[in-house]
Design a protein around this motif. Structure first.
Motif, PDB file in Angstrom:
ATOM      1  N   THR A  29      -6.568  14.114   2.242  1.00  0.00           N
ATOM      2  CA  THR A  29      -5.976  13.975   3.575  1.00  0.00           C
ATOM      3  C   THR A  29      -6.867  14.706   4.561  1.00  0.00           C
ATOM      4  OG1 THR A  29      -3.722  13.878   2.699  1.00  0.00           O
ATOM      5  CG2 THR A  29      -3.967  14.431   5.029  1.00  0.00           C
TER       6      THR A  29
ATOM      7  N   SER B  35      -0.873   7.886  11.526  1.00  0.00           N
ATOM      8  CA  SER B  35      -1.371   8.021  10.160  1.00  0.00           C
ATOM      9  C   SER B  35      -2.063   6.739   9.725  1.00  0.00           C
ATOM     10  CB  SER B  35      -0.216   8.316   9.190  1.00  0.00           C
ATOM     11  OG  SER B  35       0.273   9.632   9.361  1.00  0.00           O
TER      12      SER B  35
ATOM     13  N   ARG C   8      -7.408  11.925  -4.202  1.00  0.00           N
ATOM     14  CA  ARG C   8      -6.917  11.557  -2.870  1.00  0.00           C
ATOM     15  C   ARG C   8      -7.114  12.724  -1.906  1.00  0.00           C
ATOM     16  NH1 ARG C   8      -0.801   9.472  -2.179  1.00  0.00           N
ATOM     17  NH2 ARG C   8      -0.395  11.677  -2.580  1.00  0.00           N
TER      18      ARG C   8
ATOM     19  N   VAL D  57      -3.194   5.235   6.262  1.00  0.00           N
ATOM     20  CA  VAL D  57      -3.077   5.422   4.814  1.00  0.00           C
ATOM     21  C   VAL D  57      -3.806   4.287   4.104  1.00  0.00           C
ATOM     22  CG1 VAL D  57      -1.501   5.680   2.861  1.00  0.00           C
ATOM     23  CG2 VAL D  57      -0.843   6.560   5.114  1.00  0.00           C
TER      24      VAL D  57
ATOM     25  N   THR E 236      -5.230  -2.602   7.684  1.00  0.00           N
ATOM     26  CA  THR E 236      -5.970  -1.379   8.014  1.00  0.00           C
ATOM     27  C   THR E 236      -7.413  -1.657   8.423  1.00  0.00           C
ATOM     28  OG1 THR E 236      -6.473  -1.084   5.666  1.00  0.00           O
ATOM     29  CG2 THR E 236      -4.535   0.055   6.512  1.00  0.00           C
TER      30      THR E 236
ATOM     31  N   VAL F 132      -5.383   9.237   5.023  1.00  0.00           N
ATOM     32  CA  VAL F 132      -5.108   9.490   3.612  1.00  0.00           C
ATOM     33  C   VAL F 132      -5.840   8.417   2.803  1.00  0.00           C
ATOM     34  CG1 VAL F 132      -3.364   9.706   1.809  1.00  0.00           C
ATOM     35  CG2 VAL F 132      -2.836  10.440   4.150  1.00  0.00           C
ATOM     36  N   ARG F 133      -6.717   8.831   1.886  1.00  0.00           N
ATOM     37  CA  ARG F 133      -7.494   7.879   1.092  1.00  0.00           C
ATOM     38  C   ARG F 133      -8.079   8.564  -0.132  1.00  0.00           C
ATOM     39  NH1 ARG F 133     -13.355   7.290   4.278  1.00  0.00           N
ATOM     40  NH2 ARG F 133     -13.759   9.535   4.426  1.00  0.00           N
TER      41      ARG F 133
END
Length: 377
Positions: free
Chosen positions: A214, A323, A212, A325, A344, A201-202
């Protein structure tokens, strides 16, 4: 901050060491080492290079485990002496050094403990990993390439030999798929917990409105087949197509029909290989991957039959397992183990040992619970 309990820390570390030594069975390892050394020194060993490589790999893994056990025992004795000296002289620097060493020993023991939990039939083997972009368009293709880089960086950080065997590039950015092999003791045991669907997700760098996005990518992990596996694939069950390799490469790669696509007709499994210059080499590599996938398929079918007899003991790994994110906050979280981090960038740079170790522990607990329930049937 609570005062560091040196006595308890040493006691816990020694208890973990004893548990690991018992699980690995030091006497068995020494006996195995002697037997493998005898095989390694036998005349004509390299007449059969495949067998020789297997013997040397097993010997190296055995010696490595014994070396780590011996080193841990020695370090525990040394740090105990260091603590005693520091406490007698009330030397804060010496005690700080001892605390740092204990924490380092505990980390190494955790790594060793993980090896005792990799007791699956194929866990000790090399791994063949395939990454495929999923839903999400160009973002998914870019995400697949991010995962490929992450795993290759992880292998590099751990000193594992990794080789990309096939890459299919997407039109705009990223990759449609990639297959690579990791050669290291217990590579499959470690990498197999990475199998499943990964979600990113970004804010899409490919969306001029900055929305955004996904996207998904699938990771498939299979153990490398060995000669003893007896996975026979008759020529009548496969279709072999050859074509020019695509993507980066020299003239010899892109202008000759060296790339190979093998389709297994009964199952529909398709394997492509284009890394090698020779069509013969690519065909051999593709057959090895096909056999690996058929081996896993056979294993899954056997496990399915057992589940049908015993009932659905545990849910499968499921589709979405992790996930990543990047917006509106920074978080990587494994949905099976609960392991998470806000670092991340470190994760995408290959710092995933914590996730892999948590996955191995989770899988081991699942196996124990499933075995217990099956025994109670």
């Amino acid at each position: 901050m609570a005062e560091f309990d040196y006595s308890q820390a040493i006691s816990d570390a020694r208890a973990k060491y004893e548990s690991i030594a018992l699980a690995l069975d030091t006497d068995r390892l020494k006996s195995q080492e002697a037997e493998l050394e005898q095989q390694a020194s036998a005349p004509g060993l390299w007449d059969d290079s495949e067998h020789a490589q297997k013997v040397m790999s097993q010997l190296s893994a055995c010696q490595s485990q014994l070396k780590h056990l011996s080193s841990a025992a020695s370090r525990l004795d040394d740090v105990a002496t260091l603590i005693e000296l520091g406490q007698e002289e009330n030397d804060a620097d010496t005690l700080h050094e001892a605390q740092t060493e204990i924490e380092s020993i505990q980390k190494d023991l955790d790594q060793m403990e993980i090896e005792t939990l990799m007791d699956g039939e194929y866990d000790s083997r090399s791994a063949v990993v395939t990454i495929r972009s999923g839903a999400g368009g160009v973002d998914a293709a870019d995400f697949a390439q991010m995962l490929l880089r992450m795993y290759l960086r992880w292998a590099e950080r751990n000193g594992y030999k990794a080789k990309v065997m096939d890459t299919s590039y997407a039109e705009e950015a990223g990759i449609k798929s990639a297959t690579f092999q990791i050669d290291a003791p217990y590579a499959y045991g470690r990498m197999s917990v990475e199998g499943g669907t990964h979600r990113l997700v970004r804010i899409s760098p490919f969306d001029n409105q900055g929305r955004r996005q996904t996207s998904f990518a699938a990771v498939e992990v299979v153990p490398l087949v060995e000669a003893t596996d007896h996975i026979e694939v008759p020529d009548s069950e496969i279709r072999v197509d050859t074509y020019c390799a695509s993507g980066p490469g020299g003239q010899g790669v892109n202008t000759t029909y060296s790339a190979v696509r093998i389709t297994h007709l009964p199952t529909g499994i398709v394997v492509t290989m284009q890394d090698e210059r020779s069509q013969i080499q690519n065909r051999a590599a593709a057959m090895a991957v096909l056999q690996s996938r058929l081996l896993v398929l056979r294993h899954e079918e056997e496990a399915k039959k057992k589940k049908e007899l015993a009932g659905d003991i545990k849910a499968s790994w499921g589709d979405q397992m992790r996930s990543y994110v990047l917006h509106p906050y920074q978080m990587v979280k494994d949905l099976r183990t609960g392991c998470e981090t806000s670092q991340t960038q470190a994760v995408f740079d290959g710092d995933i040992d914590e996730f892999i170790q948590a996955g191995i522990r989770w899988r081991h607990e699942q196996r124990l619970e499933a075995a217990a329930e099956e025994a109670n049937e």
